[in-house]
Scaffold this motif. Structure first.
Motif, PDB file in Angstrom:
ATOM      1  N   LEU A   1      -5.885  -3.399   3.247  1.00  0.00           N
ATOM      2  CA  LEU A   1      -5.776  -4.704   2.602  1.00  0.00           C
ATOM      3  C   LEU A   1      -6.346  -4.643   1.194  1.00  0.00           C
ATOM      4  CD1 LEU A   1      -6.939  -6.940   5.598  1.00  0.00           C
ATOM      5  CD2 LEU A   1      -4.601  -6.640   4.784  1.00  0.00           C
ATOM      6  N   GLY A   2      -5.551  -5.095   0.241  1.00  0.00           N
ATOM      7  CA  GLY A   2      -6.005  -5.071  -1.146  1.00  0.00           C
ATOM      8  C   GLY A   2      -6.337  -6.439  -1.698  1.00  0.00           C
ATOM      9  N   GLY A   3      -6.352  -7.455  -0.843  1.00  0.00           N
ATOM     10  CA  GLY A   3      -6.679  -8.805  -1.290  1.00  0.00           C
ATOM     11  C   GLY A   3      -5.524  -9.529  -1.950  1.00  0.00           C
ATOM     12  N   LYS A   4      -4.296  -9.043  -1.745  1.00  0.00           N
ATOM     13  CA  LYS A   4      -3.134  -9.667  -2.368  1.00  0.00           C
ATOM     14  C   LYS A   4      -2.590 -10.793  -1.504  1.00  0.00           C
ATOM     15  CE  LYS A   4      -1.771  -5.199  -4.342  1.00  0.00           C
ATOM     16  NZ  LYS A   4      -0.735  -4.144  -4.319  1.00  0.00           N
ATOM     17  N   LYS A   5      -2.381 -11.968  -2.135  1.00  0.00           N
ATOM     18  CA  LYS A   5      -1.851 -13.111  -1.401  1.00  0.00           C
ATOM     19  C   LYS A   5      -0.328 -13.083  -1.302  1.00  0.00           C
ATOM     20  CE  LYS A   5      -5.553 -16.478  -2.199  1.00  0.00           C
ATOM     21  NZ  LYS A   5      -5.871 -17.828  -2.705  1.00  0.00           N
ATOM     22  N   ASN A   6       0.325 -12.141  -1.954  1.00  0.00           N
ATOM     23  CA  ASN A   6       1.782 -12.058  -1.885  1.00  0.00           C
ATOM     24  C   ASN A   6       2.221 -11.642  -0.484  1.00  0.00           C
ATOM     25  OD1 ASN A   6       2.106 -12.696  -4.606  1.00  0.00           O
ATOM     26  ND2 ASN A   6       1.872 -10.563  -5.227  1.00  0.00           N
ATOM     27  N   PRO A   7       3.422 -12.030  -0.074  1.00  0.00           N
ATOM     28  CA  PRO A   7       3.916 -11.655   1.259  1.00  0.00           C
ATOM     29  C   PRO A   7       4.015 -10.135   1.434  1.00  0.00           C
ATOM     30  CG  PRO A   7       5.234 -13.429   0.332  1.00  0.00           C
ATOM     31  CD  PRO A   7       4.339 -12.949  -0.759  1.00  0.00           C
ATOM     32  N   TYR A   8       3.812  -9.697   2.646  1.00  0.00           N
ATOM     33  CA  TYR A   8       3.859  -8.267   2.977  1.00  0.00           C
ATOM     34  C   TYR A   8       5.208  -7.652   2.629  1.00  0.00           C
ATOM     35  CZ  TYR A   8       3.797  -4.070   5.926  1.00  0.00           C
ATOM     36  OH  TYR A   8       3.874  -2.767   6.376  1.00  0.00           O
TER      37      TYR A   8
ATOM     38  N   ILE B   1       7.078  -8.079   0.204  1.00  0.00           N
ATOM     39  CA  ILE B   1       7.276  -7.726  -1.207  1.00  0.00           C
ATOM     40  C   ILE B   1       6.061  -6.977  -1.765  1.00  0.00           C
ATOM     41  CG2 ILE B   1       8.904  -9.597  -1.644  1.00  0.00           C
ATOM     42  CD1 ILE B   1       6.626 -11.128  -3.023  1.00  0.00           C
ATOM     43  N   GLY B   2       5.336  -6.328  -0.873  1.00  0.00           N
ATOM     44  CA  GLY B   2       4.243  -5.473  -1.318  1.00  0.00           C
ATOM     45  C   GLY B   2       2.857  -6.067  -1.253  1.00  0.00           C
ATOM     46  N   GLY B   3       2.727  -7.295  -0.744  1.00  0.00           N
ATOM     47  CA  GLY B   3       1.415  -7.920  -0.632  1.00  0.00           C
ATOM     48  C   GLY B   3       0.775  -7.676   0.725  1.00  0.00           C
ATOM     49  N   ASP B   4      -0.173  -8.527   1.085  1.00  0.00           N
ATOM     50  CA  ASP B   4      -0.908  -8.368   2.344  1.00  0.00           C
ATOM     51  C   ASP B   4      -0.599  -9.441   3.374  1.00  0.00           C
ATOM     52  OD1 ASP B   4      -2.334  -6.136   1.394  1.00  0.00           O
ATOM     53  OD2 ASP B   4      -3.815  -7.430   0.429  1.00  0.00           O
TER      54      ASP B   4
END
Length: 246
Positions: free
Chosen positions: A218-225, A227-230
């Protein structure tokens, strides 16, 4: 005679010297106190400004989260897709700081009061709608039988009255769920994995799973999984994350 008079003029009593020294030291201390006070006043002003600035920033973040939530709900109404499994495992991955009270309330209603808590949920229309609203703060997917068993056996805790107890004794399970025919750990696993008729009672009995923080997942990204988020739906890939956090 002149030398004697000069010595008398240059002589200063010891008490006078001590008094003078004390006055000088007091003046130095007083000057330092004034400087310290001025510095403290300046720092307090900076702190007050910073707090106001942080408050405004947090407020804007919270309001933006609500705006984004409404947009997600609208998009979902026009692009509904049926889940490929009736069972979900949901993990809270965000929300330590600024979060709107409405979103915090939804997370608590799902049993996700703390970051890195995980819960089993039935993939109903109502549940999916709530997950859509809090998507930036959670990730979820379809757990396999191995991970259902591992979670319950390794990290399972149950509610017994007002207490939470580790599931180390089948008598605890029988006491809480025996009236539903669920008497042991394997019965718990079976009911959850197959989303059985008493899934709701079993899920309510199970305390939220306390998971370990993954080192690199987990990198702390709020973007959807997708499209490369978490956050959001990982579908079967949730099992990879569970393996790292269990």
């Amino acid at each position: 005679m002149a030398a004697k008079e000069e010595n008398q003029l240059n002589y200063i009593e010891e008490t006078v010297l001590k008094k003078r020294k004390h006055s000088e030291e007091w003046a130095i201390r007083r000057r330092q106190q004034l400087l310290d006070r001025q510095f403290k006043i300046q720092e307090n002003k900076k702190l007050a400004f910073k707090r106001a600035e942080d408050f405004i920033k947090d407020f804007r973040i919270k309001e933006m989260d609500i705006v984004k939530m409404k947009h997600r709900v609208k998009r979902r109404k026009t692009s509904d897709t049926a889940p490929s499994s009736n069972l979900l495992f949901v993990i809270r991955i965000q929300g330590k700081k600024a979060i709107h009270p409405k979103l915090e309330k939804i997370l608590k209603s799902l049993g996700l009061k703390r970051i890195f808590n995980g819960v089993f949920l039935k993939a109903t229309e109502g549940t999916l709608s709530l997950l859509e609203k809090v998507e930036p703060f959670v990730t979820y997917g379809y757990p396999n039988l191995k991970n259902v068993r591992d979670l319950i056996f390794k990290k399972g805790r149950g509610r017994l009255g007002k207490e939470t107890v580790p599931l180390t004794d089948n008598n605890i399970i029988e006491k809480a769920l025996g009236k539903h025919g669920i008497l042991c750990l394997e019965d718990l696993v079976h009911e959850i994995a197959n989303v059985g008729p008493h899934f709701k009672e079993v899920a309510r009995f199970l305390w939220p799973f306390v998971l370990a923080r993954p080192e690199d997942a987990l990198g702390g990204k709020k973007n959807p999984y997708k499209i490369g988020g978490d956050s959001g739906n990982r579908e079967e890939h949730i099992n990879e994350l569970i393996d790292k956090m269990n």
